[in-house]
Design an enzyme around this catalytic site. Structure first.
Site, PDB file in Angstrom:
ATOM      1  CG  HIS A  57      11.835  13.377  18.918  1.00  0.00           C
ATOM      2  ND1 HIS A  57      12.496  12.648  18.163  1.00  0.00           N
ATOM      3  CD2 HIS A  57      10.693  13.618  18.362  1.00  0.00           C
ATOM      4  CE1 HIS A  57      11.030  11.754  17.315  1.00  0.00           C
ATOM      5  NE2 HIS A  57      10.713  12.770  17.585  1.00  0.00           N
TER       6      HIS A  57
ATOM      7  CB  CYS B 167       2.326  17.593  11.507  1.00  0.00           C
ATOM      8  SG  CYS B 167       3.462  15.691  11.207  1.00  0.00           S
TER       9      CYS B 167
ATOM     10  CG  ASP C  16      10.339   9.332  12.451  1.00  0.00           C
ATOM     11  OD1 ASP C  16      11.266   9.144  12.489  1.00  0.00           O
ATOM     12  OD2 ASP C  16       9.174   9.824  12.965  1.00  0.00           O
TER      13      ASP C  16
ATOM     14  CD  GLU D  11       5.807   9.394  11.741  1.00  0.00           C
ATOM     15  OE1 GLU D  11       6.310   9.987  11.393  1.00  0.00           O
ATOM     16  OE2 GLU D  11       5.156   8.382  12.516  1.00  0.00           O
TER      17      GLU D  11
HETATM   18  C1  PEP Z   1       7.414  13.192  12.109  1.00  0.00           C
HETATM   19  O1  PEP Z   1       7.904  12.578  11.739  1.00  0.00           O
HETATM   20  O2  PEP Z   1       7.598  14.130  11.162  1.00  0.00           O
HETATM   21  C2  PEP Z   1       6.685  13.937  13.451  1.00  0.00           C
HETATM   22  C3  PEP Z   1       6.131  14.911  12.439  1.00  0.00           C
HETATM   23  O3  PEP Z   1       7.069  13.360  14.567  1.00  0.00           O
HETATM   24  P1  PEP Z   1       7.950  13.648  15.067  1.00  0.00           P
HETATM   25  O4  PEP Z   1       9.037  14.895  14.343  1.00  0.00           O
HETATM   26  O5  PEP Z   1       7.907  13.248  16.189  1.00  0.00           O
HETATM   27  O6  PEP Z   1       8.349  11.818  14.462  1.00  0.00           O
HETATM   28 MG    MG Z   2       7.395  10.987  13.720  1.00  0.00          MG
END
Ligand code: PEP
Ligand code: MG
Length: 583
Positions: free
Chosen positions: A191, A503, A456, A432
């Site tokens: 992140h 996403c 994920d 995910e």
């Molecule tokens: C993902 O896991 O692809 C996602 C969009 O969520 P994050 O990156 O916030 O875990």
């Molecule tokens: Mg995620």
């Protein structure tokens, strides 16, 4: 000049002076002290060593009194080292002979020890490096204590170099002055990189040992496209990068022509590009670049940025701002995804495997009051725009049902209070985890939409920690197992006529071909990526994408698939077009 290869975490180029952040956020100042200040620096060193050693003695005695001698002994190694005349001699020599400041000399000497230990073996001795970092921390605190500078309040442009930056530390970087950053550790899907992209700060993570080789004030280049960090570049390299910076600047201006245009493939197929946002302020960038809505609002950043945790009103205001700014465009608000590398602070538990632990929806379901407050804020905001709710990291049907039940309970509560909200608001889930894909037909009966979180999904499918640079080479969006799961989820969604989007950060130009070829028409990406994505879209056709996806799915390895997709996109959009872009 030293060239280091790391992981491209946030696109962009940056050239500037290094600012080194030691652990605990101390800024280690530039290396040289004026000649006349030498005695003064040695004096400061003496005092810092003496008071640090006294502090350790005090800790040892106090802990031994409370818990027994063997616990007190934890501090003995630190104490002995601080009282070791050789350490004192070495640091003093650096001050006298090289005119280093006391802080810089301490950090230089201790980092040499770390280097030696790390080179000896990968086991016990390497573990001792933590002790040395601890000692450095204590000495720096005694040296800089009263004049500790807040690294988040800068007055001149810098390139930040650190061992690690957490997502919330990254969120606190001053965008006006931090031109770029590089860290020694960190993986490609962590992140920290997501926040860096949100702030549009070029970044490289997982660059390996770099702090031992650089001084504050050294010239540094960060290439966030290629994942390269260059320390003390030579003239020629510097000139090349400065030229490239200009070229990319001009290209970004060119892309502005696409800001208002809808995303469309060359054959007229309409693609929806939504924005992933972490902070309400990003909604402006999303709108400017013509996002079709907010496809993922990562609300946990509200929690990471505020102590104590945000109230219902704080959250409501943030969600309402975004909902109103987007007007009739959808805004998908994801409930808290705290935990793992997004340190919770709320409901925190010490875990050995935080990515497999109490994170995300699990944390919300175990803290009903926390969840209730967030749901109230989201539902209240739904009266001000096209708000949708999405749950993260759903891995069982029970979780989904429990989360939905919580929403309905809060709806009843608000209704009883006479508070306005949209009872019809769509409720969806992120896909995910492999279990979500395996059970997707059942999940689809109970949601209004799904959004595939590839970040994920990759980590859980391939058993690779997304934020660990040691295994970054195994973290691969193009792995055939990941592609199969994607295909399964998309096909099931189409069969049940449920809206599906992607996403996660899998949308490099070559992956777009794959996604469109699999039938995806909705993607959600960082606002900064939208214009380039529109450009790529305008060069693609569904038929070519379908053929490419079909072929990719027959290949055996991530490497082959990636190479094939790159070749394919070059062939489709033309070599020239490909290399002019940010990819
Ligand atoms: C993902 O896991 O692809 C996602 C969009 O969520 P994050 O990156 O916030 O875990
Ligand atoms: Mg995620």
């Amino acid at each position: 000049m030293l060239v280091l290869r790391g992981i491209a975490a946030s696109p962009g180029l940056a050239v500037g002076e290094a600012m080194i952040i030691a652990s605990e956020g101390y800024r280690i100042p530039r290396r040289l002290a004026p000649r006349a200040a030498c005695e003064e620096e040695v004096g400061r060193l003496d005092r810092a060593i003496a008071s640090s050693a006294d502090e350790m003695t005090h800790n040892r005695e106090a802990v031994a009194r409370e818990l027994g001698d063997q616990y007190g002994a934890i501090f003995s190694a630190h104490e002995q080292m601080l009282r070791d005349p050789q350490l004192h001699r070495e640091v003093e020599e650096l001050i006298r002979l090289k005119r280093y400041t006391a802080e810089y000399a301490v950090s230089r000497a201790l980092r040499r020890y770390v280097q030696v230990l790390q080179s000896l073996d990968g086991g016990y001795l390497a573990e001792r490096t933590h002790d040395i970092y601890d000692i450095e921390k204590v000495l720096l605190r005694h040296l800089l204590g009263r004049q500790r500078e807040d690294v988040f309040h800068l007055t001149q442009p810098v390139i930040v170099l650190a061992h690690n930056l957490t997502p919330s530390e990254t969120a606190g970087l001053d965008r006006q002055f931090v031109r770029g950053f590089a860290t020694e550790i960190g993986g490609m899907g962590g992140h920290t990189s997501i926040v860096a992209s949100a702030l549009e700060i070029p970044a490289v993570v997982g660059a390996g040992r770099l702090l031992t080789d650089v001084s504050g004030g050294d010239k540094v280049i960060i290439d966030g496209h290629e994942g390269v960090v260059i320390l003390r570049p030579d003239k020629e390299t510097l000139a090349r990068y400065e030229q490239e910076l200009k070229r990319r600047g001009a290209y970004a201006v060119q892309l502005q022509d696409l800001w208002e245009a809808p995303a469309e493939l060359a054959d007229g197929t309409r693609i929806h590009i939504y924005a992933n946002i972490e902070f309400p302020q990003e909604v402006e960038a999303a709108r400017q670049r013509g996002a079709d809505g907010v496809g993922l609002y990562r609300t946990e950043f509200l929690y990471l940025a505020s102590i104590p945790e945000p109230t219902e009103e704080d959250q409501f205001q943030a969600y309402r701002t975004v909902a109103e700014a987007m007007g009739s465009f959808p805004v998908v608000i994801r409930t808290l995804d705290l935990g793992a590398d997004k340190a919770p602070g709320v409901g925190a538990v010490e875990e050995r495997n935080p990515f497999l632990g109490v994170r995300s929806i699990r944390l919300s379901l175990r803290n009903p009051q926390l969840f209730r407050v967030q749901l109230r804020a989201i539902l209240r905001a739904s009266a001000f725009g096209a708000v949708q709710i999405m749950f993260p990291l759903i891995s069982t049907l029970e979780e989904l049902r429990a989360a939905r039940a919580a929403v309905h309970q809060v709806m009843d509560e608000l209704e009883a209070e006479g508070v306005a909200f949209n009872r019809q608001l769509p409720i969806g889930m992120m896909v995910e985890t492999p279990s979500a894909v395996i059970m997707i037909d059942r999940f689809l009966k109970e949601v209004d939409f799904i959004s595939i979180g590839t970040n994920d999904l990759i980590q859980y499918t391939l058993a690779v920690d997304r934020s660990n640079n040691e295994v970054a080479d195994l973290y691969h969006p193009a792995d055939p197992a990941v592609l199969r799961l994607l295909e399964m989820a998309v096909q099931a969604a189409h069969r049940s006529q449920t809206p599906v989007s992607v996403c996660g950060q899998i949308q490099g130009p070559h992956y777009l071909m794959l996604l469109f070829g699999m039938g995806i028409r909705d993607v959600s990406v960082a606002p900064s990526a939208i214009p380039e994505m529109k450009r790529v879209c305008s060069r693609l056709r569904v038929a070519d994408c379908e053929a490419a996806a079909r072929h990719a799915l027959t290949l055996d390895s991530a490497r082959e698939i990636e190479a094939y997709l790159k070749e394919e996109i070059k062939r489709t959009v033309g070599e020239e077009e490909w290399s002019s872009g940010a990819g």
